[in-house]
Scaffold this motif. Sequence first.
Motif, mmCIF file in Angstrom:
data_model
loop_
_atom_site.group_PDB
_atom_site.id
_atom_site.type_symbol
_atom_site.label_atom_id
_atom_site.label_comp_id
_atom_site.label_asym_id
_atom_site.label_seq_id
_atom_site.Cartn_x
_atom_site.Cartn_y
_atom_site.Cartn_z
ATOM 1 N N ASN A 152 -11.160 10.988 -1.784
ATOM 2 C CA ASN A 152 -11.395 11.840 -3.176
ATOM 3 C C ASN A 152 -9.775 12.292 -3.655
ATOM 4 O O ASN A 152 -9.214 12.694 -2.778
ATOM 5 C CB ASN A 152 -12.026 13.273 -2.845
ATOM 6 N N ARG A 153 -9.584 11.972 -4.717
ATOM 7 C CA ARG A 153 -8.219 11.983 -5.477
ATOM 8 C C ARG A 153 -7.095 11.744 -4.436
ATOM 9 O O ARG A 153 -6.624 12.695 -4.144
ATOM 10 C CB ARG A 153 -8.378 13.509 -5.871
ATOM 11 N N PRO A 154 -6.624 10.710 -4.092
ATOM 12 C CA PRO A 154 -5.798 10.360 -3.416
ATOM 13 C C PRO A 154 -4.337 10.607 -3.898
ATOM 14 O O PRO A 154 -3.417 10.671 -3.053
ATOM 15 C CB PRO A 154 -5.884 8.642 -2.909
ATOM 16 N N GLY A 155 -4.133 10.740 -4.992
ATOM 17 C CA GLY A 155 -2.555 11.238 -5.425
ATOM 18 C C GLY A 155 -1.892 10.002 -5.662
ATOM 19 O O GLY A 155 -2.112 8.836 -5.209
ATOM 20 N N GLU A 156 -0.979 10.347 -6.457
ATOM 21 C CA GLU A 156 0.250 9.422 -6.776
ATOM 22 C C GLU A 156 1.434 9.423 -5.990
ATOM 23 O O GLU A 156 1.883 10.550 -5.438
ATOM 24 C CB GLU A 156 0.684 9.465 -8.334
ATOM 25 N N LEU A 157 1.916 8.242 -5.559
ATOM 26 C CA LEU A 157 3.275 8.328 -4.489
ATOM 27 C C LEU A 157 4.333 8.361 -5.625
ATOM 28 O O LEU A 157 4.321 8.039 -6.788
ATOM 29 C CB LEU A 157 3.506 6.862 -4.061
ATOM 30 N N ALA A 158 5.338 8.843 -4.832
ATOM 31 C CA ALA A 158 6.710 8.975 -5.558
ATOM 32 C C ALA A 158 7.122 7.665 -6.271
ATOM 33 O O ALA A 158 6.890 6.832 -5.479
ATOM 34 C CB ALA A 158 7.721 9.732 -5.012
ATOM 35 N N PRO A 159 7.593 7.272 -7.212
ATOM 36 C CA PRO A 159 8.028 5.876 -7.872
ATOM 37 C C PRO A 159 8.889 5.202 -6.759
ATOM 38 O O PRO A 159 8.909 3.927 -6.828
ATOM 39 C CB PRO A 159 8.577 6.273 -9.057
ATOM 40 N N ASP A 160 9.732 5.717 -5.922
ATOM 41 C CA ASP A 160 10.587 4.879 -5.167
ATOM 42 C C ASP A 160 10.262 4.714 -3.767
ATOM 43 O O ASP A 160 10.969 4.341 -2.793
ATOM 44 C CB ASP A 160 12.214 5.694 -5.207
ATOM 45 N N VAL A 161 8.790 5.250 -3.405
ATOM 46 C CA VAL A 161 8.466 4.901 -2.141
ATOM 47 C C VAL A 161 8.318 3.332 -1.714
ATOM 48 O O VAL A 161 7.895 2.744 -2.606
ATOM 49 C CB VAL A 161 7.310 5.470 -2.044
ATOM 50 N N ASP A 162 9.025 2.934 -0.793
ATOM 51 C CA ASP A 162 8.822 1.513 -0.250
ATOM 52 C C ASP A 162 7.557 1.214 0.293
ATOM 53 O O ASP A 162 6.873 1.881 1.022
ATOM 54 C CB ASP A 162 9.860 1.551 0.742
ATOM 55 N N HIS A 163 6.738 0.227 -0.243
ATOM 56 C CA HIS A 163 5.481 -0.370 0.110
ATOM 57 C C HIS A 163 5.778 -1.483 1.104
ATOM 58 O O HIS A 163 5.918 -2.604 0.741
ATOM 59 C CB HIS A 163 4.614 -0.591 -1.137
ATOM 60 N N VAL A 164 4.795 -1.378 2.161
ATOM 61 C CA VAL A 164 4.995 -2.078 3.246
ATOM 62 C C VAL A 164 3.777 -2.682 3.744
ATOM 63 O O VAL A 164 2.862 -1.736 3.991
ATOM 64 C CB VAL A 164 6.118 -2.078 4.366
ATOM 65 N N VAL A 165 3.277 -3.990 4.199
ATOM 66 C CA VAL A 165 2.233 -4.183 4.857
ATOM 67 C C VAL A 165 2.607 -5.165 6.036
ATOM 68 O O VAL A 165 3.457 -5.905 6.145
ATOM 69 C CB VAL A 165 1.353 -5.288 4.309
ATOM 70 N N VAL A 166 2.430 -4.701 7.270
ATOM 71 C CA VAL A 166 2.548 -5.692 8.416
ATOM 72 C C VAL A 166 1.317 -6.098 9.107
ATOM 73 O O VAL A 166 0.412 -5.326 9.325
ATOM 74 C CB VAL A 166 3.346 -4.763 9.626
ATOM 75 N N ALA A 167 1.173 -7.370 8.925
ATOM 76 C CA ALA A 167 -0.403 -7.840 8.964
ATOM 77 C C ALA A 167 -0.110 -8.721 10.307
ATOM 78 O O ALA A 167 0.626 -9.518 10.644
ATOM 79 C CB ALA A 167 -0.383 -9.121 7.915
ATOM 80 N N CYS A 168 -1.250 -8.514 11.077
ATOM 81 C CA CYS A 168 -1.452 -9.334 12.442
ATOM 82 C C CYS A 168 -2.377 -10.563 12.084
ATOM 83 O O CYS A 168 -2.476 -10.677 10.991
ATOM 84 C CB CYS A 168 -1.907 -8.554 13.522
ATOM 85 N N HIS A 169 -2.959 -11.213 13.011
ATOM 86 C CA HIS A 169 -3.539 -12.447 12.459
ATOM 87 C C HIS A 169 -4.444 -12.404 11.684
ATOM 88 O O HIS A 169 -4.509 -13.070 10.860
ATOM 89 C CB HIS A 169 -4.175 -12.843 14.013
ATOM 90 N N ASP A 170 -5.753 -11.391 12.051
ATOM 91 C CA ASP A 170 -6.538 -11.650 10.890
ATOM 92 C C ASP A 170 -6.372 -11.151 9.598
ATOM 93 O O ASP A 170 -6.683 -11.908 8.736
ATOM 94 C CB ASP A 170 -7.910 -10.487 11.385
ATOM 95 N N ALA A 171 -5.576 -10.191 9.578
ATOM 96 C CA ALA A 171 -4.975 -9.671 8.048
ATOM 97 C C ALA A 171 -4.228 -10.801 7.398
ATOM 98 O O ALA A 171 -4.275 -10.925 6.160
ATOM 99 C CB ALA A 171 -4.408 -8.308 7.993
ATOM 100 N N GLN A 172 -3.360 -11.331 8.162
ATOM 101 C CA GLN A 172 -2.309 -12.459 7.602
ATOM 102 C C GLN A 172 -3.441 -13.526 7.227
ATOM 103 O O GLN A 172 -3.035 -14.139 6.225
ATOM 104 C CB GLN A 172 -1.505 -12.768 8.724
ATOM 105 N N ALA A 173 -4.585 -13.942 7.877
ATOM 106 C CA ALA A 173 -5.248 -14.962 7.426
ATOM 107 C C ALA A 173 -5.993 -14.478 6.085
ATOM 108 O O ALA A 173 -6.315 -15.297 5.174
ATOM 109 C CB ALA A 173 -6.394 -14.942 8.294
ATOM 110 N N LEU A 174 -6.688 -13.336 6.062
ATOM 111 C CA LEU A 174 -7.098 -12.978 4.833
ATOM 112 C C LEU A 174 -6.148 -12.911 3.625
ATOM 113 O O LEU A 174 -6.286 -13.202 2.368
ATOM 114 C CB LEU A 174 -7.771 -11.430 5.116
#
Length: 247
Positions: A178-200
Motif C-alpha cells: 500500500n502506497r510504496p512511495g517515491e524514491l529520491a531522483p538520484d537513487v541508484d537502481h540495481v538488479v543482481v540476477a542469479c540463474h532463474d531471474a537471469q533466464a526470465l
Amino acid sequence: MATFVLVPGAWLGAWAWEDTAQALRERGHPALPVTLTGLGERSALATPEVGLDTHIDDITAFVVEQDLRDVTLVAHSYASVPVTAAAGRLGTRLERLVYLDSAPFAEGMCLLDVMPEDVVNQLHQQVAEYGDGWQLPLPPVELLGTLSSLEGLDEGRLDLMRTRATPQPFRTFAQRLNRPGELAPDVDHVVVACHDAQALLDAGMPELAFLSQSPWRRFHLPTGHWPMLSTPVELAETLDTVVSSGH
C-alpha cells in the motif's frame, strides 16, 4: 565505501548474511544484516498480526534509528516487497537500491501474486496443517524451487537452512503493498540476477522489461536463489563491484 543494509528473504534471519557481511567488511564496507519481526532470533515476536506493514516498519526503523546515511539497501527474494515500500520512506538516506534475485513490487501486489496457483494452494495447505493457520514453515526442498534455484546448496547448506529457518508469518505473503512511495531522483537502481531471474530477464518477459532499461543496472551472479549461502564471498565481490562502478 558503502553502508550495506542486508535484508533476508522468507524464513531467514540476519544469520544468513554472516559470511557475505564479513566479506564486505573485509573490503571496507560497513555491512548490517537485518532480522525482521518474527524470524531468526526475533521468532518469539511472531504473532498472527505480523504482516507486510510490520516488516516495512522494521526496515525503515533500522535505518532511521541508527541514523544511517548513504545506504545501499539489499533485498533478497521476499524482502523485495517490504524493501520496495521502505525505500520510499528513507529519502536522502538511501543511495542505492539492490534487488537480489528479486524485483520491485507494484502497489496493490503481494508475494502470492507472483506464484503459480498450485504452489499458492500448497502453501495455504501447509499453513493450515502445520502453521496453526497463520505461519508458514520452510517448505520441503521440492517446493522451494527448481534445481537451478538450489544450485550451490550442498547437503550441509540445506541442513543449515532447515535447522535455522523459522516459520514465516503468512500475513507477510498475503498482505498487499500500500502506497510504496517515491524514491529520491538520484537513487541508484540495481538488479543482481542469479540463474532463474537471469533466464526470465533474458527471455524478455514484458513485465520485467523495465529492469533492462535505464536507470536500472543489471549484474549476473551464476548461482542459485540463495547466493548468501551458496556463494557468499562471490556475492560480496559482486556487491563491491556494484558500488565501485557507480551509477
